[in-house]
Design a protein around this motif. Structure first.
Motif, mmCIF file in Angstrom:
data_model
loop_
_atom_site.group_PDB
_atom_site.id
_atom_site.type_symbol
_atom_site.label_atom_id
_atom_site.label_comp_id
_atom_site.label_asym_id
_atom_site.label_seq_id
_atom_site.Cartn_x
_atom_site.Cartn_y
_atom_site.Cartn_z
ATOM 1 N N SER A 47 -2.207 -56.675 1.924
ATOM 2 C CA SER A 47 -3.183 -56.365 0.882
ATOM 3 C C SER A 47 -2.602 -56.500 -0.531
ATOM 4 O O SER A 47 -3.324 -56.784 -1.474
ATOM 5 C CB SER A 47 -3.756 -54.964 1.077
ATOM 6 O OG SER A 47 -2.720 -54.006 1.070
ATOM 7 N N ASN A 48 -1.289 -56.291 -0.689
ATOM 8 C CA ASN A 48 -0.667 -56.386 -2.011
ATOM 9 C C ASN A 48 0.024 -57.727 -2.254
ATOM 10 O O ASN A 48 0.759 -57.877 -3.223
ATOM 11 C CB ASN A 48 0.356 -55.261 -2.196
ATOM 12 C CG ASN A 48 -0.307 -53.903 -2.232
ATOM 13 O OD1 ASN A 48 -1.415 -53.767 -2.729
ATOM 14 N ND2 ASN A 48 0.360 -52.916 -1.686
ATOM 15 N N VAL A 49 -0.200 -58.680 -1.372
ATOM 16 C CA VAL A 49 0.426 -59.994 -1.508
ATOM 17 C C VAL A 49 -0.556 -60.936 -2.190
ATOM 18 O O VAL A 49 -1.687 -61.088 -1.758
ATOM 19 C CB VAL A 49 0.839 -60.561 -0.132
ATOM 20 C CG1 VAL A 49 1.444 -61.948 -0.269
ATOM 21 C CG2 VAL A 49 1.810 -59.622 0.557
ATOM 22 N N GLU A 50 -0.091 -61.548 -3.279
ATOM 23 C CA GLU A 50 -0.942 -62.457 -4.025
ATOM 24 C C GLU A 50 -1.004 -63.816 -3.327
ATOM 25 O O GLU A 50 0.022 -64.329 -2.883
ATOM 26 C CB GLU A 50 -0.371 -62.644 -5.432
ATOM 27 C CG GLU A 50 -1.433 -62.728 -6.496
ATOM 28 C CD GLU A 50 -0.801 -62.780 -7.858
ATOM 29 O OE1 GLU A 50 -0.925 -63.835 -8.503
ATOM 30 O OE2 GLU A 50 -0.196 -61.773 -8.263
ATOM 31 N N PRO A 51 -2.186 -64.413 -3.201
ATOM 32 C CA PRO A 51 -2.288 -65.728 -2.568
ATOM 33 C C PRO A 51 -1.556 -66.793 -3.371
ATOM 34 O O PRO A 51 -1.479 -66.730 -4.592
ATOM 35 C CB PRO A 51 -3.787 -66.024 -2.564
ATOM 36 C CG PRO A 51 -4.464 -64.767 -2.930
ATOM 37 C CD PRO A 51 -3.470 -63.891 -3.603
ATOM 38 N N LEU A 52 -0.993 -67.761 -2.677
ATOM 39 C CA LEU A 52 -0.258 -68.849 -3.311
ATOM 40 C C LEU A 52 -1.022 -70.161 -3.150
ATOM 41 O O LEU A 52 -1.671 -70.387 -2.148
ATOM 42 C CB LEU A 52 1.115 -69.018 -2.663
ATOM 43 C CG LEU A 52 2.076 -67.861 -2.735
ATOM 44 C CD1 LEU A 52 3.316 -68.149 -1.910
ATOM 45 C CD2 LEU A 52 2.482 -67.612 -4.170
ATOM 46 N N SER A 53 -0.909 -71.020 -4.147
ATOM 47 C CA SER A 53 -1.466 -72.356 -3.991
ATOM 48 C C SER A 53 -0.401 -73.297 -3.455
ATOM 49 O O SER A 53 -0.703 -74.310 -2.842
ATOM 50 C CB SER A 53 -2.005 -72.879 -5.321
ATOM 51 O OG SER A 53 -0.954 -72.955 -6.268
ATOM 52 N N HIS A 54 0.874 -72.941 -3.676
ATOM 53 C CA HIS A 54 1.976 -73.746 -3.188
ATOM 54 C C HIS A 54 3.199 -72.844 -3.038
ATOM 55 O O HIS A 54 3.423 -71.967 -3.863
ATOM 56 C CB HIS A 54 2.278 -74.889 -4.174
ATOM 57 C CG HIS A 54 3.031 -76.013 -3.560
ATOM 58 N ND1 HIS A 54 4.379 -75.966 -3.334
ATOM 59 C CD2 HIS A 54 2.610 -77.218 -3.105
ATOM 60 C CE1 HIS A 54 4.765 -77.106 -2.779
ATOM 61 N NE2 HIS A 54 3.713 -77.879 -2.629
ATOM 62 N N VAL A 55 3.970 -73.061 -2.013
ATOM 63 C CA VAL A 55 5.117 -72.187 -1.749
ATOM 64 C C VAL A 55 6.207 -72.361 -2.793
ATOM 65 O O VAL A 55 6.831 -71.403 -3.223
ATOM 66 C CB VAL A 55 5.677 -72.481 -0.338
ATOM 67 C CG1 VAL A 55 6.873 -71.597 -0.044
ATOM 68 C CG2 VAL A 55 4.601 -72.269 0.704
ATOM 69 N N ILE A 56 6.440 -73.584 -3.215
ATOM 70 C CA ILE A 56 7.468 -73.879 -4.206
ATOM 71 C C ILE A 56 6.805 -74.041 -5.564
ATOM 72 O O ILE A 56 5.835 -74.779 -5.701
ATOM 73 C CB ILE A 56 8.229 -75.172 -3.846
ATOM 74 C CG1 ILE A 56 8.861 -75.033 -2.468
ATOM 75 C CG2 ILE A 56 9.277 -75.500 -4.885
ATOM 76 C CD1 ILE A 56 9.436 -76.324 -1.934
ATOM 77 N N GLU A 57 7.330 -73.335 -6.567
ATOM 78 C CA GLU A 57 6.756 -73.465 -7.902
ATOM 79 C C GLU A 57 7.055 -74.853 -8.457
ATOM 80 O O GLU A 57 8.199 -75.295 -8.487
ATOM 81 C CB GLU A 57 7.328 -72.404 -8.830
ATOM 82 C CG GLU A 57 6.591 -72.361 -10.140
ATOM 83 C CD GLU A 57 6.868 -71.084 -10.899
ATOM 84 O OE1 GLU A 57 6.749 -71.118 -12.124
ATOM 85 O OE2 GLU A 57 7.195 -70.081 -10.259
#
Length: 65
Positions: A47-57
């Motif tokens: 619940s406190n984990v922000e969704p990512l669009s990509h694993v590597i910035e």
């Protein structure tokens, strides 16, 4: 939910694959292990984990001009 040999036979038929009895038993066991692991992952609190669009910035490597 667990996978049976009948399920493996059905999936193999859909994929047009042939397995002997030993391979069917092995696949049944492996698929059930995968489902157990997914069940463990579903127990995690995300619940406190922000969704990512990509694993590597990523950053742009081109110059501004």
């Amino acid at each position: 939910m667990s996978v049976t040999i009948k399920d493996v036979e059905h999936i193999a038929e859909l994929a047009r694959l042939e397995f002997d009895e030993k391979e069917k038993e092995k696949l049944t066991h492996e698929l059930n292990d995968i489902l157990k692991y997914i069940g463990k992952l579903n127990e995690l609190d995300t619940s406190n984990v922000e969704p990512l669009s990509h694993v590597i910035e990523l950053s742009n490597v081109f110059r501004d001009d």
